[in-house]
Design a protein around this motif. Structure first.
Motif, mmCIF file in Angstrom:
data_model
loop_
_atom_site.group_PDB
_atom_site.id
_atom_site.type_symbol
_atom_site.label_atom_id
_atom_site.label_comp_id
_atom_site.label_asym_id
_atom_site.label_seq_id
_atom_site.Cartn_x
_atom_site.Cartn_y
_atom_site.Cartn_z
ATOM 1 N N SER A 44 4.028 17.188 56.543
ATOM 2 C CA SER A 44 5.104 17.930 55.891
ATOM 3 C C SER A 44 5.900 18.713 56.930
ATOM 4 C CB SER A 44 4.508 18.890 54.861
ATOM 5 O OG SER A 44 5.487 19.766 54.390
ATOM 6 N N TRP A 45 7.164 18.920 56.657
ATOM 7 C CA TRP A 45 8.019 19.692 57.560
ATOM 8 C C TRP A 45 7.436 21.079 57.783
ATOM 9 C CZ3 TRP A 45 11.286 19.743 61.261
ATOM 10 C CH2 TRP A 45 12.068 20.867 61.506
ATOM 11 N N CYS A 46 7.026 21.729 56.702
ATOM 12 C CA CYS A 46 6.377 23.027 56.816
ATOM 13 C C CYS A 46 5.724 23.386 55.484
ATOM 14 C CB CYS A 46 7.361 24.113 57.242
ATOM 15 S SG CYS A 46 8.645 24.467 56.055
ATOM 16 N N LEU A 47 4.896 24.388 55.520
ATOM 17 C CA LEU A 47 4.255 24.917 54.327
ATOM 18 C C LEU A 47 4.658 26.387 54.243
ATOM 19 C CD1 LEU A 47 0.984 24.075 52.840
ATOM 20 C CD2 LEU A 47 1.299 26.468 53.355
ATOM 21 N N ILE A 48 5.323 26.741 53.174
ATOM 22 C CA ILE A 48 5.840 28.102 53.028
ATOM 23 C C ILE A 48 4.983 28.865 52.032
ATOM 24 C CG2 ILE A 48 7.836 29.485 52.336
ATOM 25 C CD1 ILE A 48 9.560 26.984 52.943
ATOM 26 N N CYS A 49 4.612 30.078 52.406
ATOM 27 C CA CYS A 49 3.898 30.924 51.455
ATOM 28 C C CYS A 49 4.241 32.390 51.695
ATOM 29 C CB CYS A 49 2.395 30.693 51.509
ATOM 30 S SG CYS A 49 1.593 31.292 52.983
ATOM 31 N N GLU A 50 4.122 33.152 50.644
ATOM 32 C CA GLU A 50 4.282 34.598 50.720
ATOM 33 C C GLU A 50 2.887 35.200 50.569
ATOM 34 O OE1 GLU A 50 7.620 36.224 48.293
ATOM 35 O OE2 GLU A 50 7.778 34.126 47.662
ATOM 36 N N LYS A 102 1.225 33.230 47.362
ATOM 37 C CA LYS A 102 2.067 32.395 46.503
ATOM 38 C C LYS A 102 2.735 31.344 47.372
ATOM 39 C CE LYS A 102 5.562 32.329 42.951
ATOM 40 N NZ LYS A 102 4.913 31.360 42.161
ATOM 41 N N TYR A 103 2.486 30.087 47.051
ATOM 42 C CA TYR A 103 3.045 28.980 47.816
ATOM 43 C C TYR A 103 4.384 28.550 47.241
ATOM 44 C CZ TYR A 103 -1.447 28.533 50.092
ATOM 45 O OH TYR A 103 -2.572 28.782 50.826
ATOM 46 N N ASN A 104 5.298 28.211 48.134
ATOM 47 C CA ASN A 104 6.571 27.641 47.754
ATOM 48 C C ASN A 104 6.425 26.126 47.907
ATOM 49 O OD1 ASN A 104 9.207 26.514 47.960
ATOM 50 N ND2 ASN A 104 10.026 28.524 48.480
ATOM 51 N N LYS A 105 6.685 25.380 46.857
ATOM 52 C CA LYS A 105 6.458 23.934 46.862
ATOM 53 C C LYS A 105 7.673 23.138 47.351
ATOM 54 C CE LYS A 105 3.454 24.489 42.885
ATOM 55 N NZ LYS A 105 3.259 24.168 41.479
ATOM 56 N N MET A 106 8.600 23.797 48.032
ATOM 57 C CA MET A 106 9.834 23.140 48.460
ATOM 58 C C MET A 106 9.564 21.880 49.294
ATOM 59 S SD MET A 106 12.977 24.618 50.774
ATOM 60 C CE MET A 106 13.092 26.073 49.783
ATOM 61 N N LEU A 125 -4.648 15.698 53.033
ATOM 62 C CA LEU A 125 -4.515 16.209 54.400
ATOM 63 C C LEU A 125 -3.339 15.567 55.131
ATOM 64 C CD1 LEU A 125 -8.099 16.564 55.915
ATOM 65 C CD2 LEU A 125 -6.451 18.356 55.408
ATOM 66 N N VAL A 126 -3.180 14.254 54.991
ATOM 67 C CA VAL A 126 -2.057 13.564 55.624
ATOM 68 C C VAL A 126 -0.744 14.128 55.105
ATOM 69 C CG1 VAL A 126 -0.832 11.350 55.765
ATOM 70 C CG2 VAL A 126 -3.304 11.435 56.144
ATOM 71 N N GLU A 127 -0.656 14.344 53.800
ATOM 72 C CA GLU A 127 0.556 14.903 53.209
ATOM 73 C C GLU A 127 0.850 16.302 53.761
ATOM 74 O OE1 GLU A 127 1.860 16.312 48.802
ATOM 75 O OE2 GLU A 127 0.937 14.329 48.937
ATOM 76 N N LEU A 128 -0.179 17.141 53.858
ATOM 77 C CA LEU A 128 0.008 18.486 54.410
ATOM 78 C C LEU A 128 0.403 18.456 55.882
ATOM 79 C CD1 LEU A 128 -2.999 20.455 52.876
ATOM 80 C CD2 LEU A 128 -0.590 20.728 52.306
ATOM 81 N N MET A 129 -0.273 17.623 56.661
ATOM 82 C CA MET A 129 -0.049 17.586 58.107
ATOM 83 C C MET A 129 1.287 16.958 58.486
ATOM 84 S SD MET A 129 -2.588 19.106 59.194
ATOM 85 C CE MET A 129 -4.031 19.018 60.172
#
Length: 138
Positions: free
Chosen positions: A111-117, A84-88, A105-109
């Protein structure tokens, strides 16, 4: 699924070391070959475990859909993993109709971080005389 362009480059170069099993959704006869490759891979103790998304598609982190039966036909134990991804900070779901893959990819790379459980559930085994459809449905 095997893609074209930059995605294909990433599949072959970046993901090449992961022992992925690629396929072409448009090839009906490819299904038998993919099933054989998946079974061989799953039964080979020297290979990495398979990570399969049995929904047959990517979903947007809002719901779960019915699994396709294909991977449940190979006779290997199934260890469900819920992500489950947190879209914060960023939404990792790529909507190909709204954004190109390079921009995603640019948006993901950037980003401050990608949070998931991540939850690893107990292994499930196909029961004797159980169909692949029934196994996928439980």
């Amino acid at each position: 699924q095997r893609h074209k362009g930059i995605v294909r480059f990433l599949q072959e170069v970046v993901l090449g070391c992961l022992q992925c099993v690629w396929f072409d959704r448009g090839e009906i006869k490819d299904r038998t070959a993919v099933a054989r490759k998946l079974k061989e891979h799953a039964n080979d103790p020297t290979r990495n475990p398979l990570l399969v998304f049995p929904e047959g598609t990517c979903v947007n982190n809002e719901y779960v859909i019915q699994f396709k039966k294909g991977i449940f036909e190979i006779g290997a134990p199934v260890v469900p993993v819920a992500i489950k991804y947190n879209k914060m900070f960023v939404d990792p779901f790529w909507n190909s109709r709204a954004q190109s893959f390079p921009m995603h990819l640019v948006e993901l790379m950037t980003s401050w971080c990608l949070i998931c459980e991540v939850w690893y559930l107990k292994p499930h085994y196909r029961r004797e005389n159980e169909s692949a459809e029934d196994f996928a449905g439980r």
